[in-house]
Structures are given as C-alpha cells and as structure tokens.
Enzyme design. Structure first.
Site, mmCIF file in Angstrom:
data_model
loop_
_atom_site.group_PDB
_atom_site.id
_atom_site.type_symbol
_atom_site.label_atom_id
_atom_site.label_comp_id
_atom_site.label_asym_id
_atom_site.label_seq_id
_atom_site.Cartn_x
_atom_site.Cartn_y
_atom_site.Cartn_z
ATOM 1 N N ASN A 18 0.727 -1.102 0.072
ATOM 2 C CA ASN A 18 -0.044 -0.043 0.059
ATOM 3 C C ASN A 18 1.037 1.129 0.069
ATOM 4 O OD1 ASN A 18 -3.133 -0.470 0.334
ATOM 5 N ND2 ASN A 18 -2.129 -2.056 1.717
ATOM 6 N N HIS A 45 -8.095 -1.349 6.197
ATOM 7 C CA HIS A 45 -8.522 -2.747 6.877
ATOM 8 C C HIS A 45 -9.022 -3.657 5.880
ATOM 9 C CE1 HIS A 45 -9.293 -5.598 10.027
ATOM 10 N NE2 HIS A 45 -10.382 -5.517 9.341
ATOM 11 N N LEU A 54 -10.384 0.179 17.986
ATOM 12 C CA LEU A 54 -9.716 -0.797 16.990
ATOM 13 C C LEU A 54 -10.561 -0.964 15.864
ATOM 14 C CD1 LEU A 54 -7.244 -2.229 16.321
ATOM 15 C CD2 LEU A 54 -8.222 -4.221 17.090
HETATM 16 C C1 GRF Z 1 -3.302 -4.918 3.893
HETATM 17 O O1 GRF Z 1 -3.892 -5.883 3.674
HETATM 18 C C2 GRF Z 1 -4.176 -3.929 4.911
HETATM 19 O O2 GRF Z 1 -5.466 -4.039 4.547
HETATM 20 C C3 GRF Z 1 -3.671 -4.573 6.139
HETATM 21 O O3 GRF Z 1 -2.348 -4.923 6.268
HETATM 22 C C4 GRF Z 1 -2.029 -5.197 4.742
HETATM 23 C C5 GRF Z 1 -0.845 -4.499 4.480
HETATM 24 O O4 GRF Z 1 -0.359 -4.801 3.440
HETATM 25 N N1 GRF Z 1 -4.039 -3.535 7.245
HETATM 26 P P1 GRF Z 1 0.998 -3.830 2.530
HETATM 27 O O5 GRF Z 1 2.163 -4.067 3.780
HETATM 28 O O6 GRF Z 1 0.656 -2.686 2.466
HETATM 29 O O7 GRF Z 1 1.367 -5.102 1.408
#
Ligand code: GRF
Length: 227
Positions: free
Chosen positions: A19, A114, A149
């Site tokens: 992300n 999330h 949370l």
């Molecule tokens: C994602 O699936 C996000 O929704 C969750 O943790 C994961 C992080 O993935 N909170 P990345 O580290 O961004 O690849």
C-alpha cells in the site's frame, strides 16, 4: 505546478509495504496532490523498508522491541512523525494497537486501511474468517483512526465478490488490488480539501456521509503494472 502545496504524508508500516508503494506512486505520478514526507517502520525486518529506499523515500525505523513499553515506543513514533513534517498519518499494514492517547494526538489526521468490509471482521485473519463464514462478499475499508480498534469513521469501501473455491490467498490478492486503488483515492480527497471528519462524522464535499462510500471491484481501474 499547482499553487497548493502537496499534502505531506507519513506512512507507517510493519510489513511488505505494497500500500505504501501504491500511495507513493500515486504521489509521484501527480494522481494525488500529496508527497511522502517519510516512511516509518516499527520493525527492522519490514519488507517495505527496502521498497521505500528504492523509491528514494525518507525512511525511519522506530523498532518497537527496542522500547521498554508502549508509551515509550509511541513517544518515539510521534517524534518521528512530527520530525517528518507530515500533515496526515497513513497506517498501511501497521500491526500495532495504538493507545487512546496516541490516537487523540492525531485525531482526524490519521487513516488506516483494513482488509474487510467493516464493521464485519475487525482484527486479524479477515480473509480466512470471511471464507469460514461463507460470506458472499468481502473487501477493504479506508477509515479514520480512533481509540477503538478498526472502528473509526468509515470513508470508502471496495467490495469484492467471493468466488467458489476461493482460498484466503486468492481472496487477499483481489482485496489488495482494490486497496491499492481506494487508499490513494481517499488521500487525494483529503489533499484536495474535499474530505474531513467533523464531530465523528465524515464529510465529503461538505455533505455528511451516513454510511461509507462503496465501490465494486469491477468498477475499479486496474492498478499500474509493477515496476
Ligand atoms: C493490507 O491488507 C491492509 O489492509 C492491512 O495490512 C495489509 C498490509 O499490506 N492493514 P501491505 O504491507 O501494504 O502490503
């Protein structure tokens, strides 16, 4: 160049950082009027650290295990965020529960993503739980962070249909593809002054949202090809 300065982001990670990369690319391409002021990892072995360095982003490691307790860790995390000059804090795969005191400091200025259609499946192992329950649909949610949370004001959700024979990994991959689109989108709205949370209610273009915005996986443009 636009007259409005780019919104400065601190992206806080614990893991792979996909992300973070998607957001950094959206900044670099001009898709959103924001810039990554810093990437902060809470562990030395977070995979995203190398990716952030490849992208030449400023990286700080605030290793939680090196602090005697949560208060000390959060103090250092706050210092790192503030030192970056960030105006908005982006939790992106950050795997720690933050104290009410910390979340209060950044109230209205901290987002999380999330991997579920909140309020369904807060917490961990969301893909496994969705499949176990036989859910017909699953997805991801971008929300403001509060002391509760995975329960802060919800902004935007991507809905993903569960397919027959789905595995947690297959479902997670489709959900993540959506995450990489909806997270930059929400940040862009904030950067453009279109989105804010007021008295616990999300407002987009001045209109209060009575429920989160929802987009279907099929309506989301494919993410850019990996570098
Ligand atoms: C994602 O699936 C996000 O929704 C969750 O943790 C994961 C992080 O993935 N909170 P990345 O580290 O961004 O690849």
């Amino acid at each position: 160049m636009s007259a409005t300065p780019a919104l400065a982001l601190a992206i806080v990670i614990s893991g792979r950082g996909s992300n973070m990369v998607a957001i950094a690319r959206a900044c670099a391409s001009g898709q959103i009027r924001a810039r990554v002021a810093g990437v902060i990892a809470d562990r030395q072995d977070a995979g995203g650290i190398a990716l952030a360095r490849e992208l030449r982003l400023p990286v700080a490691v605030v290793a939680a295990r090196e602090f005697p307790d949560r208060e000390a860790f959060e103090g250092a995390l706050r210092t790192a965020i503030e030192a970056s000059g960030a105006q908005l804090v982006i939790l992106a795969g950050f795997m720690r529960i933050l104290s009410p005191r910390f979340t209060q400091v950044f109230a209205g200025r901290m987002l999380n993503i999330h991997p579920s259609l909140l309020p369904r499946f807060p917490g961990l192992h969301t893909h496994e739980r969705a499949l176990q329950e036989g859910a017909a649909e699953h997805g991801a949610t971008v929300h403001f962070v509060t002391a509760d949370l995975d329960a802060g004001p919800l902004v935007l959700q991507a809905r993903v249909a569960v397919r027959p024979g789905d595995t947690p990994a297959a479902l997670a991959a489709r959900v993540q593809r959506c995450e990489h689109i909806i997270y930059p989108r929400v940040i862009g709205w904030i950067a453009d002054g279109r989105l804010e949370v007021r008295d616990g209610t999300v407002h987009l273009d001045g209109t209060p949202l009575t429920r989160p915005l929802l987009v279907d996986e099929s309506a989301l443009a494919p993410s850019p090809a990996p570098a």
